[in-house]
Design an enzyme around this catalytic site. Structure first.
Site, mmCIF file in Angstrom:
data_model
loop_
_atom_site.group_PDB
_atom_site.id
_atom_site.type_symbol
_atom_site.label_atom_id
_atom_site.label_comp_id
_atom_site.label_asym_id
_atom_site.label_seq_id
_atom_site.Cartn_x
_atom_site.Cartn_y
_atom_site.Cartn_z
ATOM 1 N N ASP A 248 0.839 -1.199 0.000
ATOM 2 C CA ASP A 248 0.000 0.000 0.000
ATOM 3 C C ASP A 248 0.877 1.254 0.000
ATOM 4 O O ASP A 248 1.337 1.704 1.047
ATOM 5 C CB ASP A 248 -0.927 0.001 1.227
ATOM 6 C CG ASP A 248 -1.862 1.208 1.237
ATOM 7 O OD1 ASP A 248 -1.938 1.907 0.199
ATOM 8 O OD2 ASP A 248 -2.507 1.444 2.277
ATOM 9 N N LYS A 255 1.548 7.952 0.250
ATOM 10 C CA LYS A 255 1.952 8.040 1.653
ATOM 11 C C LYS A 255 3.370 8.605 1.744
ATOM 12 O O LYS A 255 4.181 8.359 0.850
ATOM 13 C CB LYS A 255 1.997 6.628 2.273
ATOM 14 C CG LYS A 255 0.663 5.983 2.545
ATOM 15 C CD LYS A 255 0.875 4.610 3.191
ATOM 16 C CE LYS A 255 -0.425 3.856 3.391
ATOM 17 N NZ LYS A 255 -1.319 4.493 4.364
ATOM 18 N N ASP A 325 -5.775 6.358 -0.949
ATOM 19 C CA ASP A 325 -5.154 5.619 0.156
ATOM 20 C C ASP A 325 -6.205 4.928 1.035
ATOM 21 O O ASP A 325 -5.864 4.110 1.879
ATOM 22 C CB ASP A 325 -4.283 6.576 0.988
ATOM 23 C CG ASP A 325 -3.300 5.845 1.884
ATOM 24 O OD1 ASP A 325 -3.123 4.616 1.700
ATOM 25 O OD2 ASP A 325 -2.706 6.507 2.760
ATOM 26 N N GLU A 327 -7.997 2.489 0.291
ATOM 27 C CA GLU A 327 -8.195 1.465 -0.731
ATOM 28 C C GLU A 327 -8.720 0.147 -0.180
ATOM 29 O O GLU A 327 -9.368 -0.605 -0.895
ATOM 30 C CB GLU A 327 -6.892 1.226 -1.503
ATOM 31 C CG GLU A 327 -5.907 0.235 -0.848
ATOM 32 C CD GLU A 327 -5.397 0.669 0.511
ATOM 33 O OE1 GLU A 327 -5.406 1.878 0.807
ATOM 34 O OE2 GLU A 327 -4.986 -0.214 1.296
ATOM 35 N N ARG A 329 -11.057 -0.552 1.947
ATOM 36 C CA ARG A 329 -12.521 -0.640 1.936
ATOM 37 C C ARG A 329 -13.052 -0.854 0.524
ATOM 38 O O ARG A 329 -14.114 -1.441 0.344
ATOM 39 C CB ARG A 329 -13.124 0.620 2.583
ATOM 40 C CG ARG A 329 -12.792 1.907 1.868
ATOM 41 C CD ARG A 329 -13.030 3.138 2.740
ATOM 42 N NE ARG A 329 -11.966 3.326 3.723
ATOM 43 C CZ ARG A 329 -11.943 4.296 4.637
ATOM 44 N NH1 ARG A 329 -12.943 5.156 4.712
ATOM 45 N NH2 ARG A 329 -10.941 4.397 5.488
HETATM 46 N N1 BES Z 1 -3.309 0.302 5.146
HETATM 47 C C1 BES Z 1 -3.723 1.551 5.652
HETATM 48 C C2 BES Z 1 -4.029 1.530 7.138
HETATM 49 C C3 BES Z 1 -2.848 1.290 8.054
HETATM 50 C C4 BES Z 1 -2.195 2.360 8.616
HETATM 51 C C5 BES Z 1 -2.475 0.016 8.405
HETATM 52 C C6 BES Z 1 -1.143 2.158 9.478
HETATM 53 C C7 BES Z 1 -1.417 -0.193 9.270
HETATM 54 C C8 BES Z 1 -0.760 0.871 9.810
HETATM 55 C C9 BES Z 1 -4.987 2.022 4.918
HETATM 56 O O1 BES Z 1 -5.110 1.604 3.622
HETATM 57 C C10 BES Z 1 -4.950 3.501 4.900
HETATM 58 O O2 BES Z 1 -4.075 4.025 4.259
HETATM 59 N N2 BES Z 1 -5.871 4.144 5.583
HETATM 60 C C11 BES Z 1 -5.923 5.553 5.638
HETATM 61 C C12 BES Z 1 -7.373 5.974 5.480
HETATM 62 C C13 BES Z 1 -7.544 7.439 5.231
HETATM 63 C C14 BES Z 1 -6.995 7.826 3.880
HETATM 64 C C15 BES Z 1 -9.015 7.764 5.316
HETATM 65 C C16 BES Z 1 -5.372 5.982 6.992
HETATM 66 O O3 BES Z 1 -5.566 5.276 7.969
HETATM 67 O O4 BES Z 1 -4.676 6.986 7.027
HETATM 68 ZN ZN ZN Z 2 -4.133 -0.142 3.142
HETATM 69 MN MN MN Z 3 -4.129 2.919 2.250
#
Ligand code: BES
Ligand code: ZN
Ligand code: MN
Length: 476
Positions: A248, A255, A325, A327, A329
């Site tokens: 990711d 990110k 990001d 993604e 869901r």
């Molecule tokens: N894979 C991440 C969530 C994540 C963050 C897992 C840290 C493990 C450690 C997910 O896909 C993500 O990026 N979520 C975003 C959502 C936001 C864009 C609404 C997040 O948590 O920042």
């Molecule tokens: Zn993710």
């Molecule tokens: Mn993500």
């Protein structure tokens, strides 16, 4: 490289290893000849008898020196003995074998907890010449009644190790096709059938979320479908859905490096689904279980989806992608809608490293469960406490549902104005839209899927969190 330590359950016999682990709970429960009375020894070391404590004593053994590990057992609950097992295994690192005696009243659940903890702490993952040096063999000399429980613990530990291996594998090797190949191998050796959905079939059936997330990558997405259908099935059907993002990057909503460097483990939920399906036959599970892993690599490129794009999920729901990001869901939505439409399960449980927000809310010890059903939430929380993968129930706050409204599509994939907060809750509300009102639970394991240190049963890196939990739930 899963667990290389062998576990031998030897029935009552005196061990001959040069390392002997003996419990203390103020009194010594096995007969070893110590140079000084045990109470004096323990007092000297200021040992209190807590689980996780070890006092190492050299003792004469003929002309040689043996070492005795006096280990604390705390309140001798399975939880404490799991920790004690992990501590003993770590202290025995590099040795060929350790002979273990357990407290007299440990019971079958105590024996299995000790074995599970010892095996999980012996897990290593290393690429290259320098190998981990876990203890070669753990010998448990115990009562025959404990044998079956110890064997079950071995299955749970090896399944957890498989989930850790899959998640620890770097994304240079692990793309969606690779993950699908591993799933097929697991299925072949565990009496499970596997169907791998390639991109053309996904397109034909309208899996727009998985395809949209995967389209920026040179490694195309897959959906992995694993079916366990026991001959003596009890009639109920559970579907497990795992997030299988093999890397990711965030996509075009890129990110920063700090947030990206651990993202090879963003398929940890999918890894759990594969490892759980692989252990069902060994545990004699009688429920029909289908595992779905929505696998894609989230990358930025000229073909990547853009913020503002509208995608159409399996079943026709449209979503405005305001942040690429968010993604997880999107890929889960397709799998959940497919499960509802085609598989018609009694219960659906999804497991995903879904939101950074859940790590803020619950930290690194507790996974989150959101559920449309109080019963199901209770069952999972209880299985969590028993298994060593503890959960905390989180609310599906109805008042936050407007966060997902979109001007141009049925839904938006994030709370774009940040009006509501509760990022883990709004993510769960998004998933709920695709469950067709079925009995459903969502496990957000983003905070617990990785460990920052070797600690207790955890080893640095992927934890396999959820494997023991779901297997306990399915067998409990
Ligand atoms: N894979 C991440 C969530 C994540 C963050 C897992 C840290 C493990 C450690 C997910 O896909 C993500 O990026 N979520 C975003 C959502 C936001 C864009 C609404 C997040 O948590 O920042
Ligand atoms: Zn993710
Ligand atoms: Mn993500």
């Amino acid at each position: 490289m899963p667990i290389e330590t062998a576990l031998r359950f030897t029935g009552p016999s005196a061990g001959d290893a040069d390392l002997l682990a003996v419990p203390f709970d103020g009194d010594l429960t096995a007969d070893v000849e110590l140079p000084v009375p045990v109470r004096a020894l323990l007092a000297h070391h200021e040992a209190k008898g807590e689980a996780g404590e070890v006092v190492e004593i050299p003792v004469a053994h003929g002309d040689e020196v043996r070492r005795v590990l006096l280990y604390g057992v705390g309140d001798a609950t399975p939880r404490a003995l799991r920790k004690a097992g992990a501590t003993v295994a770590r202290r025995a690192k590099g040795r060929p074998a350790v002979d273990v005696t357990l407290p007299k009243d440990a019971g079958a659940s105590g024996w299995s907890a000790f074995a599970e903890g010892a095996l999980l702490a012996s897990y290593t993952f290393k690429i290259g010449a320098s190998r981990g040096k876990a203890v070669g063999e753990i010998r448990l000399s115990g009562p025959e009644e404990a044998r079956a429980a110890v064997e079950r613990a071995e299955v749970l530990a090896h399944a957890t190790a498989l989930a850790r291996d899959l998640a620890n594998t770097p994304s240079s090797e692990k793309n969606p096709a690779w993950l699908a190949e591993r799933a097929v191998e697991v299925a072949e050796r565990s009496g499970v059938s596997a169907k791998i959905w390639a991109p053309d079939e996904l397109a034909e059936r309208g899996f727009g979320g998985i395809l949209a997330v995967g389209r920026g990558s040179v490694s195309p997405p897959r959906m992995i479908e694993l079916s366990y259908e026991p001959a003596d099935a009890d009639g109920s059907h559970v579907v497990l859905v795992g997030k299988g993002i093999t890397f990711d990057s965030g996509g075009l909503s890129l990110k920063p490096n700090e947030g990206m460097k651990a993202m090879k483990t963003d398929m940890a939920g999918g890894a759990v689904v594969i490892s759980v399906l692989g252990a069902l036959r060994d545990l004699g599970v009688r429920t029909r279980v289908t595992g779905l892993v929505a696998a894609a690599e989230n990358m930025p490129s000229g073909t990547a989806q853009r913020p503002g794009d509208v995608i159409t999920h399996y079943g026709g729901t449209t979503v405005e992608v305001l942040n690429t990001d968010a993604e997880g869901r999107l890929v889960l939505a397709d799998a959940l809608a497919y499960a509802d439409d085609v598989l018609e399960p009694d219960t659906v449980v999804d497991i995903a490293t879904l939101t950074g927000a859940i790590g803020i809310a619950l930290g690194r010890e507790l996974g989150a469960v959101f559920s449309s059903s109080d019963d199901l939430a209770e069952e999972l929380v209880s299985a969590g406490a028993t298994s060593g993968d503890p959960l905390w129930r989180m609310p599906l706050v109805q008042e936050y549902r407007p966060a997902l409204d979109s001007n141009v599509a049925d839904l938006s994939n994030i709370d774009s104005e940040g009006r509501f907060g509760g990022g883990a809750v709004t993510a769960a509300l998004f998933l709920r839209e695709f469950t067709g009102g079925r009995r459903w639970a969502h496990l957000d394991i983003a905070g617990v899927a990785r460990s920052t240190a070797d600690d207790g049963v955890q080893t640095k890196g992927a934890t396999g969190f959820g494997t023991r939990l779901l297997l306990e739930w399915l067998t409990g």
